[in-house]
Design an enzyme around this catalytic site. Structure first.
Site, PDB file in Angstrom:
ATOM      1  N   HIS A 201     -30.186  20.132   3.896  1.00  0.00           N
ATOM      2  CA  HIS A 201     -30.503  21.529   3.599  1.00  0.00           C
ATOM      3  C   HIS A 201     -31.309  22.142   4.739  1.00  0.00           C
ATOM      4  O   HIS A 201     -32.515  22.324   4.652  1.00  0.00           O
ATOM      5  CB  HIS A 201     -31.274  21.637   2.283  1.00  0.00           C
TER       6      HIS A 201
ATOM      7  N   GLN B 253     -19.923  10.402  -3.110  1.00  0.00           N
ATOM      8  CA  GLN B 253     -18.939  11.397  -2.700  1.00  0.00           C
ATOM      9  C   GLN B 253     -17.717  11.409  -3.617  1.00  0.00           C
ATOM     10  O   GLN B 253     -17.200  12.478  -3.941  1.00  0.00           O
ATOM     11  CB  GLN B 253     -18.515  11.138  -1.257  1.00  0.00           C
TER      12      GLN B 253
ATOM     13  N   ASP C 185     -20.416  26.908  -0.425  1.00  0.00           N
ATOM     14  CA  ASP C 185     -21.609  26.081  -0.527  1.00  0.00           C
ATOM     15  C   ASP C 185     -21.277  24.594  -0.651  1.00  0.00           C
ATOM     16  O   ASP C 185     -22.047  23.738  -0.196  1.00  0.00           O
ATOM     17  CB  ASP C 185     -22.428  26.543  -1.734  1.00  0.00           C
TER      18      ASP C 185
ATOM     19  N   ALA D  38     -30.822  24.751   8.636  1.00  0.00           N
ATOM     20  CA  ALA D  38     -30.172  25.948   9.170  1.00  0.00           C
ATOM     21  C   ALA D  38     -28.724  25.696   9.561  1.00  0.00           C
ATOM     22  O   ALA D  38     -27.895  26.612   9.523  1.00  0.00           O
ATOM     23  CB  ALA D  38     -30.957  26.474  10.372  1.00  0.00           C
ATOM     24  N   VAL D  39     -28.393  24.457   9.939  1.00  0.00           N
ATOM     25  CA  VAL D  39     -27.012  24.157  10.298  1.00  0.00           C
ATOM     26  C   VAL D  39     -26.119  24.241   9.062  1.00  0.00           C
ATOM     27  O   VAL D  39     -24.991  24.736   9.123  1.00  0.00           O
ATOM     28  CB  VAL D  39     -26.904  22.765  10.959  1.00  0.00           C
ATOM     29  N   HIS D  40     -26.613  23.760   7.931  1.00  0.00           N
ATOM     30  CA  HIS D  40     -25.870  23.903   6.675  1.00  0.00           C
ATOM     31  C   HIS D  40     -25.659  25.375   6.354  1.00  0.00           C
ATOM     32  O   HIS D  40     -24.563  25.782   5.946  1.00  0.00           O
ATOM     33  CB  HIS D  40     -26.622  23.212   5.536  1.00  0.00           C
TER      34      HIS D  40
ATOM     35  N   HIS E  55     -28.766  31.507   1.440  1.00  0.00           N
ATOM     36  CA  HIS E  55     -28.607  30.946   0.090  1.00  0.00           C
ATOM     37  C   HIS E  55     -29.488  29.730  -0.170  1.00  0.00           C
ATOM     38  O   HIS E  55     -29.771  29.411  -1.326  1.00  0.00           O
ATOM     39  CB  HIS E  55     -27.142  30.574  -0.150  1.00  0.00           C
TER      40      HIS E  55
END
Length: 505
Positions: A229, A430, A379, A231-233, A269
């Protein structure tokens, strides 16, 4: 309400360049260096959160925080009212601590790595430092006039970044490479480019300086210590949102106002995400959980943080007050839709619209709902990316999960779902996430927008799931037993656990 800020100890073996001084909250040093000449420290202190140090007076520190006038203070702490976000190195104030001792931990440093005593915190500017020293020494040897080279950028890197932006609408866009090419400023560069590409800056008569300032503050408020979580996300979600906005159904119906909201919501977000999920905040009696009454705690915080930056930069101050308030409210509605605990609620509503074929994008409320679904898809779209990108995201989010689990183990708390590194693997996490959360959502999105992009995403999703299944056959078998109907969300315990422990909580 006051917060305690501790001034960090920084190495003083080199001057600090102006582009570092411009960072909010940065400590800046006045120097007589002709290479890095600094402005008057009292001018620097006018910046929000700026701290300046005057080399001519080694005892003087000048500081200005939120809603606080300039003052000379002791070099250890500064207090500021109003801002609920914690930025100190010593953690929360005693009165905010609950019954658990680890609440003194600053979430911004949960995922930080120990560095050697002499290391430079800002690793991403090392290459620039080296380039500047080389340029300076070369000029001195040639007897050339001493000029400030700070305006010079690495043309090779900037050129490659510009080339990448020409293909920003490609689903194979490598946000990790773009972040490296922009020296860690992917969110600022990408969002600014998209706002300009859509003509929103000119259409809404936005001040370009305020736009840039807003985006820099947004990027600064993401915790880059978080493996996932960060800035790249946010940049990755913004790029995915751009891909969805270009889909025929949306491109033909969305207004410029809708597009502006969609891009801003994507960029903000997860603003100021602490790197732990909502159940963790609730069970540790965190003050944010109390503030938002245990309801969409993180999403409410992301929204309010975004509104605070909009007002601070006065980005929409030239618009009528009712329009600014409308932007803030609708921005909140979009961000709150990313609460994974409400996944089935939004998915059921979306499915009902599609079953009854009554989505009319000519209605503002229906367009807004589609924007909510698009943001939800953006997201959690990592499993739908090509394997090389998807695998990196999977490793990063699992690292963040397991780090939270380690904290819970250390303090003898119940370990959150998906956060126990001994009971889970990257593959098992995953596979479950894809089965119970991602597949149902993207199956319905493909019904709504049956395009090449939708089929590409579903194709990648299937291949990625198969790849993880090959690594963990047991997890694959258990997930298949829990499926009732392809593309339909289930209410199995595994599904509820995934909702609780999802990376978007």
């Amino acid at each position: 309400m006051e917060l305690c800020y501790q001034l960090p100890v920084l190495p003083l073996d080199r001057p600090v360049p102006k582009h570092v001084l411009s960072r909010r909250g940065a400590i800046s040093f006045s120097s007589s260096s002709s290479l890095f000449g600094a402005p008057d420290p009292r001018q620097l202190s006018q910046r929000r959160g700026a701290i300046s140090y005057d080399s001519s007076d080694q005892t003087a520190l000048y500081i200005r925080m939120l809603a606080v006038t300039n003052k000379t203070i002791k070099p250890s702490f500064v207090f500021t009212p109003g801002d609920v976000r914690v930025r100190s190195q010593v953690g929360f104030e005693p009165e905010r601590r609950g019954s658990h001792p680890y609440l003194g931990v600053d979430f911004r440093t949960l995922h930080s790595r120990a560095e050697s005593a002499g290391s430079i915190p800002a690793r991403r500017v090392r290459r620039l430092f080296s380039f500047q020293r080389h340029l300076l020494s070369s000029r001195l040897l040639r007897g050339a006039p001493h000029l400030n080279p700070l305006h010079i950028l690495d043309e090779d890197y900037c050129g490659q970044a510009k080339c990448m932006l020409e293909k920003v609408g490609s689903w194979n866009f490598d946000i990790f490479l773009f972040d490296r090419l922009t020296n860690g400023n992917s969110l600022v560069f990408l969002t600014f480019h998209l706002l300009n590409q859509y003509g929103l800056i000119e259409l809404f008569q936005l001040d370009m300086v305020k736009v840039r300032q807003f985006l820099v503050l947004v990027q600064e408020d993401y915790h880059n210590q978080n493996p996932y979580h960060n800035a790249v996300h946010a940049a990755d979600v913004t790029q995915a949102m751009h891909c969805y906005l270009r889909e025929p159904k949306l491109a033909q119906s969305l207004t410029s106002f809708d597009i502006l909201l969609g891009l801003l919501a994507a960029a903000t977000h997860d603003l100021d995400h602490p790197g732990v999920n909502q159940p963790f905040l609730i069970k540790t009696n965190h003050y944010l959980a109390a503030l938002y009454r245990n309801t969409s705690v993180l999403e409410n915080h992301h929204w309010r943080s975004a509104v605070g930056l909009l007002r601070e930069t006065e980005l929409f101050s030239h618009l009528p007050a009712e329009d600014s308030l409308s932007i803030e409210r609708q921005l909140g509605s979009l961000i709150l839709a990313t609460d994974i605990s409400r996944q089935n609620e939004y998915l059921s509503r979306f499915r009902t619209h599609l079953d009854e074929n009554n989505l009319c994008l000519g209605h503002a409320s229906h367009r807004h709902f589609v924007l909510q679904m698009a943001l939800k898809c953006a997201d959690i779209c990592n499993p739908c990316r090509p394997w090389e990108l998807s695998k990196q995201w999977s490793e990063k989010v699992t690292e963040e999960f397991f780090h939270q689990g380690d904290i819970e183990k250390k303090h003898k708390l119940e370990i959150s779902p998906l956060c126990d590194s001994e009971a889970n693997t990257i593959a098992s996490v995953q596979i479950g996430f894809m089965t119970y959360v991602v597949e149902p959502l993207f199956a319905e999105w493909a019904r709504f927008s049956d395009t090449r992009l939708s089929q590409t995403m579903l194709g990648h999703l299937g291949l990625n799931k198969a790849s993880w299944s090959a690594m963990d056959p047991e997890a694959s078998g258990s997930s298949e037993e829990g499926e009732s109907e392809p593309g339909r969300a289930t209410e199995e315990p595994s599904s509820r656990a995934l909702s609780q422990g999802s990376q978007e909580s």
